[in-house]
Design an enzyme around this catalytic site. Structure first.
Site, short mmCIF file in Angstrom:
data_model
loop_
_atom_site.label_atom_id
_atom_site.label_comp_id
_atom_site.label_asym_id
_atom_site.label_seq_id
_atom_site.Cartn_x
_atom_site.Cartn_y
_atom_site.Cartn_z
CG HIS A 115 -2.25 -0.63 1.28
ND1 HIS A 115 -2.83 -1.23 2.51
CD2 HIS A 115 -3.14 -0.95 0.26
CE1 HIS A 115 -3.74 -1.94 2.06
NE2 HIS A 115 -3.95 -1.58 0.83
CB CYS A 164 -2.93 0.50 8.50
SG CYS A 164 -1.45 0.38 7.37
#
Ligand code: ARG
Length: 271
Positions: free
Chosen positions: A170, A264
């Site tokens: 990511h 996150c």
């Protein structure tokens, strides 16, 4: 060095009540390693308390059984100037999370744009306020077509960056917005072309190395002054304090087993 001043934020988090590693969709997840959910909850509480103590507003999503990765709320949407571009998860195990986020925003009157392309919210999108632009990752999770869809939804230019290292699947584990105009990133996570684009757009960026990135150091949140960073990333914390920021550390060792850290677990709400 000019003194940094913080800008208070609104964040959306989700308590890891049902956190486990029962499937493996990134190289950090190992289903044979035990996970202590209670420890992950108390570490997460420490994170939430830290954000509140710094003067930020913390909103929470109701955790749902059967969605063990819901704690990683960054993936649920991407908001800019009061508009939310919704998520569409790559793996079936997480797909039901998108509707929970959508409901949360809609109930609070946000303008919500439903995506047609796969994208994992702030996991792969980062907003740079002073530039009025978004940086976006693709290569592992988010479909590059979601980048132009997000630009159209949010009315901001989106710069596509190709991620090439599966450990850094990511954007938010490889790049972070450290204040309204500055970013920090690990060049090795990006293709050669994307590295050139980043060098060109952000010549003043703070560069992280592989060790910083493996310690999830870049997976931080900043309020322009304080950088909330996980305890393992001592080397990057030192670099950031040399650059004038104030590191505030949080231990998220249990959630690391899911392949994530501070950022996150946090979606920023940009009204
Ligand atoms: N286990 C989760 C997944 O693989 C971790 C997500 C981490 N989130 C992030 N924003 N990088 O989808």
């Amino acid at each position: 060095m000019t003194a940094k001043s913080m800008r208070p934020r609104e964040y959306l988090l989700c308590r890891p009540e049902h956190f486990t590693v029962e499937y493996a969709i990134n190289p950090w997840m190992d289903t044979t390693k035990p996970v202590d959910t209670d420890t992950s909850v108390s570490q997460w509480e420490q994170l939430a308390t830290t954000l509140k103590d710094l003067g930020h507003t913390v909103h929470t999503l109701e955790p749902e059984a059967g969605l063990p990765d819901m704690v990683f709320s960054a993936n649920g949407a991407f908001s800019v100037n009061g508009t939310v571009y919704g998520a569409r998860f790559r793996y079936p195990q997480r797909q039901a999370e998108a509707a929970v986020h959508e409901k949360w925003y809609r109930e609070r009157g946000w303008r919500f744009v439903t995506p047609t392309h796969t994208n994992e919210g702030e996991g792969d999108f980062a907003y740079v306020p002073d530039r009025g632009l978004a940086l976006a990752g693709y290569g592992f999770r988010t479909d590059v077509r979601a980048h132009s869809e997000a630009a159209e939804a949010l009315h901001v230019p989106v710069v596509s960056l190709k991620l090439v290292d599966p450990r850094f699947y990511h954007l938010d584990v490889a790049l972070t917005v450290i204040d309204d105009s500055t970013i920090a990133y690990y060049p090795g996570a990006f293709s050669q072309a994307s590295q050139e684009i980043l060098r060109h757009l952000f010549p003043e960026a703070i560069l992280a190395d592989e060790e910083d990135t493996l310690a999830f150091g870049l997976n931080l949140v900043s309020d322009n002054k304080h950088v909330v960073i996980n305890t393992e990333a001592t080397q990057l914390a030192d670099k950031l304090s040399t650059a004038g920021f104030t590191p505030v550390t949080v231990n998220l060792s249990e959630l690391k087993k899911g392949g994530g850290s501070v950022k996150c677990c946090i979606a920023e709400l940009r009204q």
